[in-house]
Structure formats: C-alpha cells, structure tokens
Design a protein around this motif. Sequence first.
Motif, PDB file in Angstrom:
ATOM      1  N   TYR A  60      28.145  63.492  66.376  1.00 24.60           N
ATOM      2  CA  TYR A  60      29.048  62.474  66.936  1.00 24.60           C
ATOM      3  C   TYR A  60      28.315  61.144  66.864  1.00 24.60           C
ATOM      4  O   TYR A  60      27.406  60.872  67.646  1.00 24.60           O
ATOM      5  CB  TYR A  60      29.426  62.806  68.377  1.00 24.60           C
ATOM      6  CG  TYR A  60      30.438  61.847  68.955  1.00 24.60           C
ATOM      7  CD1 TYR A  60      31.747  61.842  68.493  1.00 24.60           C
ATOM      8  CD2 TYR A  60      30.068  60.921  69.937  1.00 24.60           C
ATOM      9  CE1 TYR A  60      32.677  60.948  69.003  1.00 24.60           C
ATOM     10  CE2 TYR A  60      30.992  60.037  70.455  1.00 24.60           C
ATOM     11  CZ  TYR A  60      32.298  60.052  69.982  1.00 24.60           C
ATOM     12  OH  TYR A  60      33.219  59.155  70.488  1.00 24.60           O
ATOM     13  N   SER A 246      33.061  67.650  70.502  1.00 22.02           N
ATOM     14  CA  SER A 246      34.191  67.483  71.408  1.00 22.02           C
ATOM     15  C   SER A 246      34.522  68.775  72.159  1.00 22.02           C
ATOM     16  O   SER A 246      35.168  68.726  73.211  1.00 22.02           O
ATOM     17  CB  SER A 246      35.423  67.006  70.629  1.00 22.02           C
ATOM     18  OG  SER A 246      35.784  67.934  69.622  1.00 22.02           O
ATOM     19  N   LEU A 253      36.749  64.733  73.341  1.00 26.86           N
ATOM     20  CA  LEU A 253      38.024  65.274  72.862  1.00 26.86           C
ATOM     21  C   LEU A 253      39.194  64.445  73.383  1.00 26.86           C
ATOM     22  O   LEU A 253      40.111  64.096  72.628  1.00 26.86           O
ATOM     23  CB  LEU A 253      38.172  66.728  73.292  1.00 26.86           C
ATOM     24  CG  LEU A 253      39.498  67.412  72.915  1.00 26.86           C
ATOM     25  CD1 LEU A 253      39.667  67.438  71.409  1.00 26.86           C
ATOM     26  CD2 LEU A 253      39.554  68.817  73.496  1.00 26.86           C
TER      27      LEU A 253
END
Length: 631
Positions: A60, A246, A253
């Motif tokens: 991420y 997520s 998310l």
Amino acid sequence: MSKNRNRVFTTLALSAMIILFVCEGLFHIGKFISLDERLWIVRVPEYIKSLARFDIEGAYISDKPGILQSILTGISYYGFRIGPKLLEFRGEEYAHIFAMWRFPILLFNALNLLPLFFLMSKFLRSRTRALVCILFIITTPILIGISQIVNPDSNLWITFAISLLSFYLALRKSEQSKKYLIISGVYLGLSLVSKYFGQFLYVCFIIVFGIEYLNSGSSNLQRNLSIMLKIVAIGIAIYILFVPFSLINHHILVSGALSNPLFGGRFRWLLITPIFVIIIDSYLMKAQIRKIVNKYDLYKHIISFVGGIILVTFLILILNHFKLIRVFRVFEYFTDKNKVSDWNHFEVYLGNFSNLLYALPIFTLLLFLYSILRSILLSEKKSEKGVTGSHLYKSESFLLIIFLYILGSSLAGLRGFARYQIVLFPLIIMFTISYLPSVNKISLINRSKLRKCAVILFVVFIQLSAVFRAAPFYYHYSNVLNYSGELPLLSTWGFGGYEVGQFMTSSLELKGNFFATQTGTCEFGEIDNIVRCEELLVDRLPYFPDPFCSENNVEFIQLNMFNAYRLENLTTDDIGFRSSIERYYFDIDPEIEYVLNGNETFHFKVVKIAEADKYPCSGFNEEHGWFFRED
C-alpha cells in the motif's frame, strides 16, 4: 456501401486513430517532469518488491492509490531494467529512460480505445458516431497529456468510461448482459486502484439505475439491482486483490473502495438513500413516486433545468472572459491558492466549470453547448423519434452526471483543476456526439460525397489544430488551452526542467555554485561550468538549502519569473521562501535571461547573488552538505 466495406473502413479508421493517439503521446514524452512523478520513481519499486516478498502492508504505497500505474510502469521498471537509471542518468539519455518508463501508461490507454469504441457503438447504436467520439477523444489535449505522465489520473479517464458504458449495456435485456456485467466490474476495480475518485462510479450507477426504474418500472428492478451489486462486488474484489493490506486494515478498504474522502461518511448515505427510496416506492407504495414523476415529466424538466444552468454558467464565464462582466477572478483561481481558499461555494463552482471552458478544444466546446441546447429542445418533444428509450434518453444522464460531479465537488470546497475532472471529458464528448444531427439528414452534405469528405477533413483539421496549439506540453497543472488575457499562460500548457536544463547546457557560460527554483533544472541539464547545482523543490526550511547562507558559496540563482508575475501583490509571509526569492529579484538585471519556446510568459532569469544579500548560517545538513538558517 456494403457491410464488408463498412467494416473495412471502420477497422482502418479506428486503427489509424489509435496509431495517431500513440504518436501524439510519444511526442516529447521523455522531456519533462510533472507533478509528483518523483514520488512514483520510489513508489513503483516499493510496490513491486513488496508484492514479490508477500509484504502486503508495504504494497500500500499511496492514498490515491495509484496501484494500476505502479503495475504498468513496473513493467518498464523491471522488464527493461531501467529502475536505477531513472536516478543515475542525465540529459538526453535520462529523457530516453523516462520515455520508456511512461510508455506503458500511454499504451494501456491506446489499447483500451478498442473496447471503448465497441461499447460506444453499442450504446450509441452507431459505429459512425462511435468513430467520431474516438476522434474527439484522441484530439483532446488533456487526454493526450495525462496519458504521458505517471499519475493516478493517467488511466482513470478511460477505465471510468468503459465501466460506466458497460453498466448501461448490462442493464439491457440481452444474452450479453453477463459479459457487460463482468467488463463493468473489472474496470470499476481498475478505476478504484487508480484513484479513490473512481468511487464516483457508484453515483453514476445509481443515477442510471434510477433512470431505468423510471423508464421500465418494477419489472426489472430486482434484476437491475442484482447486476449493480454484482458489479460493485467484482470491483471491490479487484481492489482487495491489488491492495491486499485492505483486508487487514479496515480503514484502507473503506476509504479506498467504499467511502469517498471528499465527502467522508456522508458518501455512503448518498448512495444508500436513493436505492431505499426506489425499493420502498416499488414494493410498498405501488410506484406512486414513479407515476408522479412520469405523469408530470419531472425527469425531462430536471434535465432541461440542469442543461439551462450549465448554459447560463458558461454564458457568465464567456462574458467574464471578454471582460463584459466581472463575477469570477480567473487569474486568482488558476494561480493563487491562498486567495481561492477564502472563496465561497459559488466562486469555486464557477472556477470548476471554467476548467471545461479553458481545457476543451474550442470546436468541442461549441458543439457541447449546441448539444445541451438541443437536448433541452428535444426533451419537450415526446414524439421526437429516438428520444425516449434510445441512446438519447440515456445520454441525458451524462449531463446530469457532469453537473452533479462539479456541483458536489464545489459544495465540498474542492477547488479543482481540469486534471481533477478528467473523467468528465469522455462523457462530454459522448453526450455531444449523441445529440448531433445525423449526417444523412443534412441535405447540404447528402448531395455530394465530396462535400462529405470535405466536412470530415474540416473536423479533423479543426480538432488537430487544438493538439498542435498545445504541443509539446499537452499537460499542465492548470490545463489552460483557450485563455489568453491577464493569465500568464498562452499558447502552451506548461514547461519542464528538461527545457530549462537543455537551454543552460548550451547557453550558460557562468562558473560557480548554482541554485535553481525550477524543478528538474539540475537533473536534466549537463552544465559543465557549474561546480554544484541544487534545487529548492518546496518551501520548507531547514530541510532544504538556503542559497543566501554565506557558507554555501552560491554565486548564481535561476528564477522562474512566472511565479514573480502571479505573486506581485503578495507579501513574503504569504508566498513562502522560494517564491519570495523570485519576487525579490524580479527587477534585478540578470546575468542571463531567456524565454522558452518563444513564449514571453515562460520567462527565466539567472541572477548573481550579491554578497550584501548573504548572511552567516549555523545550521548544517550533514546528509547533503548544505548550510541553512536556523529560525
């Protein structure tokens, strides 16, 4: 013309357009640096390496999130082994490496023009109209320029359009609904992993879902709701696949796939409420709301009202442009964030619409305004062939989507640039082309094939002229194309450190330490006479060097006079350290003065720092070897 000849013509025309789009994008692709591309030089290998070692948290890399762009550029980064070279090479060789790094972004958009054409031809029920749409898309400068850089918006415009069109087609009763459902879901997922604003597709889906309910009633309600939920499920699944973190971090998310950061938690209620209202109306109220809406043609009146507001807005901006009225401070909107932050919602609304006024090619803009007017006139004619239940009926929703997108962002206080509204440009083009009269109905053209060819060539010439006007800088943060007045941006949309660096390579005859305020000057220029070249990229000291510290022995400073123009009336405290330097040296005679591309607005100076302006500094950055002033 037979069907086979039509297919051959369509194939050749579409192939030529895709090749032209690639050629446009390749021009100058490696010779400038834009926005936050430096960050992606670091983020791309971080993402690829994290995936390779199953480090889901490290995968991420950004809140945008820019994952699709990381995957595409990662192909070049590792496939061509150019990763280390992005930071090591200089000059022309550096530009060549940069072009290889960006090329997958351009190629992805070019190849996706094929499914976009296929979906447009089904939606508009005309291959000719679909071809014209593609022509207008590939000659829209901002869509070319955004495809040349590594940015979360780079691919969003085309994945967004494909997902939305597929959703329209999935709701039609046909054997291919399942295919369109899958396509819409996949490209929804690609939009979400490009940028969180891909979530606006949910709003578009609900608008289309509501229109279908008004048009067909309760008979297809359950089926359409099921299709929409399946598409969303596929999109979220793809988001989770590429952003596995997520699954662990619930916030990632929700913020990336379920809740737009611009509207916060209200976003979910904005989505859920219309669905509940439709379900309650259908099953508990026996479609009373739908009957009232259809009885009084409220939907058509809403479309006419929205179209009227958009026309009035553009009229205000055009009158403002020619200084016939003064309601909008264009100069401040494009150049000065400090002043715009205090604007009210109406001023931001005008500013957001001005992006379309100044970024759309003039011919496209005029046709767009004509199509809005025609949609208003046709909305009152129930007997007009092809209005209700056709592509025109559904094209009306594009106008509603465009208006709600700009209205919503304005109410949320988002002062946007045309780049922020990139998803609207294909919708504007499709709406425009769908409302143009059929070529066969224009008697002047129908009498002669030669005249038809002349009209086609004229349209192509007019559209390409917008591209040539914007070249080589199709992309700039403010994306100004048509404006030429007090705003110091005229025939092009920007400049880059490559141009400055290359000019200095061939022209600079000064010797000593050098300081630059233009991003990319040092890394793109091979300046033999300069002992040391450094850049001040942001206005944050002591993290960056102070050229006025006597210990740094800086002899010369390169200045961007564009900043000096726009900040003329601001104080040093308002504009920050770097810009205050440019303002201070505005009237000082330079050692070297130069203009890029013959455009007086892109004005640079190289000024010798006077000894009287220097002061002793006690702070020292050991990592970079620079002194700085300790406040």
